[in-house]
Design an enzyme around this catalytic site. Structure first.
Site, PDB file in Angstrom:
ATOM      1  N   ARG A  69       5.117  11.072  -6.380  1.00 41.14           N
ATOM      2  CA  ARG A  69       5.386  10.977  -7.822  1.00 41.14           C
ATOM      3  C   ARG A  69       4.115  11.229  -8.642  1.00 41.14           C
ATOM      4  O   ARG A  69       3.957  12.283  -9.236  1.00 41.14           O
ATOM      5  CB  ARG A  69       5.990   9.589  -8.144  1.00 41.14           C
ATOM      6  CG  ARG A  69       6.587   9.488  -9.539  1.00 41.14           C
ATOM      7  CD  ARG A  69       5.575   9.235 -10.633  1.00 41.14           C
ATOM      8  NE  ARG A  69       4.850   7.971 -10.472  1.00 41.14           N
ATOM      9  CZ  ARG A  69       3.848   7.610 -11.249  1.00 41.14           C
ATOM     10  NH1 ARG A  69       3.443   8.382 -12.246  1.00 41.14           N
ATOM     11  NH2 ARG A  69       3.200   6.473 -11.037  1.00 41.14           N
ATOM     12  N   ASP A  70       3.165  10.321  -8.599  1.00 43.98           N
ATOM     13  CA  ASP A  70       1.946  10.486  -9.410  1.00 43.98           C
ATOM     14  C   ASP A  70       1.175  11.717  -8.933  1.00 43.98           C
ATOM     15  O   ASP A  70       0.599  12.464  -9.724  1.00 43.98           O
ATOM     16  CB  ASP A  70       1.066   9.225  -9.255  1.00 43.98           C
ATOM     17  CG  ASP A  70       0.221   8.931 -10.473  1.00 43.98           C
ATOM     18  OD1 ASP A  70       0.164   9.768 -11.374  1.00 43.98           O
ATOM     19  OD2 ASP A  70      -0.380   7.833 -10.514  1.00 43.98           O
ATOM     20  N   HIS A  76      -3.588  -0.111  -9.530  1.00 43.42           N
ATOM     21  CA  HIS A  76      -3.246   1.314  -9.459  1.00 43.42           C
ATOM     22  C   HIS A  76      -4.460   2.067 -10.008  1.00 43.42           C
ATOM     23  O   HIS A  76      -4.702   2.068 -11.216  1.00 43.42           O
ATOM     24  CB  HIS A  76      -1.997   1.550 -10.316  1.00 43.42           C
ATOM     25  CG  HIS A  76      -1.587   2.975 -10.427  1.00 43.42           C
ATOM     26  ND1 HIS A  76      -0.547   3.510  -9.697  1.00 43.42           N
ATOM     27  CD2 HIS A  76      -2.057   3.995 -11.179  1.00 43.42           C
ATOM     28  CE1 HIS A  76      -0.396   4.781  -9.999  1.00 43.42           C
ATOM     29  NE2 HIS A  76      -1.303   5.106 -10.905  1.00 43.42           N
ATOM     30  N   HIS A  99      -7.251   5.330 -10.304  1.00 41.58           N
ATOM     31  CA  HIS A  99      -7.577   6.764 -10.194  1.00 41.58           C
ATOM     32  C   HIS A  99      -9.080   6.865  -9.949  1.00 41.58           C
ATOM     33  O   HIS A  99      -9.819   5.910 -10.192  1.00 41.58           O
ATOM     34  CB  HIS A  99      -7.150   7.497 -11.467  1.00 41.58           C
ATOM     35  CG  HIS A  99      -5.657   7.711 -11.534  1.00 41.58           C
ATOM     36  ND1 HIS A  99      -5.076   8.942 -11.358  1.00 41.58           N
ATOM     37  CD2 HIS A  99      -4.640   6.837 -11.704  1.00 41.58           C
ATOM     38  CE1 HIS A  99      -3.751   8.821 -11.449  1.00 41.58           C
ATOM     39  NE2 HIS A  99      -3.459   7.543 -11.658  1.00 41.58           N
ATOM     40  N   CYS A 156      -2.062  12.168 -14.693  1.00 45.59           N
ATOM     41  CA  CYS A 156      -0.966  12.050 -15.651  1.00 45.59           C
ATOM     42  C   CYS A 156      -1.078  13.188 -16.653  1.00 45.59           C
ATOM     43  O   CYS A 156      -2.129  13.385 -17.255  1.00 45.59           O
ATOM     44  CB  CYS A 156      -1.057  10.699 -16.361  1.00 45.59           C
ATOM     45  SG  CYS A 156       0.198  10.540 -17.642  1.00 45.59           S
ATOM     46  N   ASN A 216      -5.430  10.181  -8.010  1.00 46.03           N
ATOM     47  CA  ASN A 216      -5.381   8.776  -7.603  1.00 46.03           C
ATOM     48  C   ASN A 216      -6.426   8.522  -6.530  1.00 46.03           C
ATOM     49  O   ASN A 216      -6.869   9.439  -5.838  1.00 46.03           O
ATOM     50  CB  ASN A 216      -4.029   8.462  -6.959  1.00 46.03           C
ATOM     51  CG  ASN A 216      -2.882   8.498  -7.939  1.00 46.03           C
ATOM     52  OD1 ASN A 216      -2.389   9.559  -8.270  1.00 46.03           O
ATOM     53  ND2 ASN A 216      -2.475   7.328  -8.407  1.00 46.03           N
TER      54      ASN A 216
END
Ligand code: COA
Ligand code: ZN
Length: 308
Positions: free
Chosen positions: A16-17, A208, A210, A241, A250
């Site tokens: 996803r990310d 979470h 990055h 993003c 990430n």
């Protein structure tokens, strides 16, 4: 020596990310093979797609097809982002069992990301979360821009605390405290997560991170020292993003696992298998991936492109 958790839960967000920010479309069968290899690597929590508007994130427009083709995995939980009621309708119909709502600690980012203020998004999520729970799903929450907003700069930890508490009060079982821009450094984690832990148990929080400035693993270490035992990461160090200019990938799952392994902290995940999973995406994108361990084991883009 500080006391670290014995075991860490990794939430793999690569599909996803990792893929939402790529300009080259990744074909659905490649995504499925990527996920299959992530499961083989031992990951148990995998965020596989988003039920957002396909016009805004065309990279994940195949969400229904991805969920329909997910490999069976022993004890594996797949999840998907949902931004609103419409996203939840699509998620329930797809059969996915875990969803994640996402807001932020700064209004400008939230407006650009989901076209609502933070307060508006929380009003939208309250019925989404309760309906998801009534439908038998579990729900995670994300708070983006917890440290630095790409539009507003430094973010106040008390704002992060308020948003986190509101999400938990709605019934989400975990909140991912997100460094969307990858700008945070260890003192930021210490300050903000330390503030959150005053009143919220560590098991309700995930980090979470990055790795824009190379500080993600240092930030993990502070998280561990504070008692955090869930970390999001993305195989190959993919990610970013589309609504956070300047943010890069990430934290790479294999780099996180290498560090935790060597510290004696159990993850149940294999570095070599993660690199093998990331190869699929490197091949589809035709480029090298940023993770240290991918580069250590693969060296060049050509090797990866040939291996898929
Ligand atoms: N999935 C598909 N379509 C959706 C949708 C969803 N989750 N939510 C809304 N829509 C559709 C509506 O049905 C409506 O369609 P219509 O014009 O044919 O009637 C249209 O989109 C506008 O609806 P609205 O509720 O006004 O949405 P919006 O235009 O304000 O967009 C989001 C809100 C959240 C759907 C959109 O901003 C989005 O998808 N953002 C992506 C965020 C993201 O993934 N960021 C990266 C992860 S952090
Ligand atoms: Zn992210």
């Amino acid at each position: 020596m500080p006391r670290y958790p014995d075991r860490v839960q990794i939430v793999e967000v690569g599909p996803r990310d990792g893929l939402q920010n790529e300009t080259l479309p990744v074909p659905t069968p490649v995504k499925i093979e990527f996920i299959r290899r992530l499961v083989s690597a031992g990951l148990k929590q995998i965020e596989v797609t988003s039920f957002v508007h396909p016009k805004f994130v065309p990279q994940l427009a195949d969400a229904v097809e991805v969920i329909a083709a997910l490999p069976e995995g022993d004890g594996v939980c797949y999840s998907s982002l949902v931004p609103n009621e419409k996203g939840l309708d699509r998620a329930i119909e797809s059969g996915v069992k875990r969803v994640a709502v996402f807001t932020a600690a700064s209004d400008t980012f939230t407006q650009k990301n989901i076209r609502m203020t933070v307060d508006e998004s929380l009003d939208v999520f309250a019925p989404v979360v309760s309906r998801a729970i009534d439908a038998g799903l579990t729900v995670r929450g994300y708070v983006s821009t917890c440290f630095v907003c790409p539009y507003e700069g430094d973010v106040d930890k008390t704002r992060v605390g308020t948003v986190t508490k509101r999400l938990l009060a709605m019934g989400v079982d975990q909140v991912a405290i997100s460094d969307t821009t990858g700008a945070a450094v260890p003192t930021d984690i210490f300050e903000t997560v330390g503030h959150l832990l005053d009143g919220t148990p560590a098991e309700k929080l995930a980090l979470h991170l990055h790795d824009t400035y190379g500080t993600a693993l240092a930030n993990v270490l502070v998280g561990l020292e504070l008692g955090i035992s869930t970390f999001d990461a993305s195989a190959g160090g993919l990610g970013g993003c589309p609504f956070a200019p300047g943010a890069s990938g990430n934290l790479a799952t294999e780099d996180l696992v290498y560090m935790l392994d060597r510290m004696g902290i159990e993850t149940g995940v294999e570095v070599a298998e993660l690199v093998n999973a990331a190869d699929v995406v490197a091949g589809a994108l035709g480029r090298a991936l940023p993770s240290r361990n991918w580069q250590r084991l693969r060296g060049s883009c050509g090797d990866a492109a040939g291996s898929v």
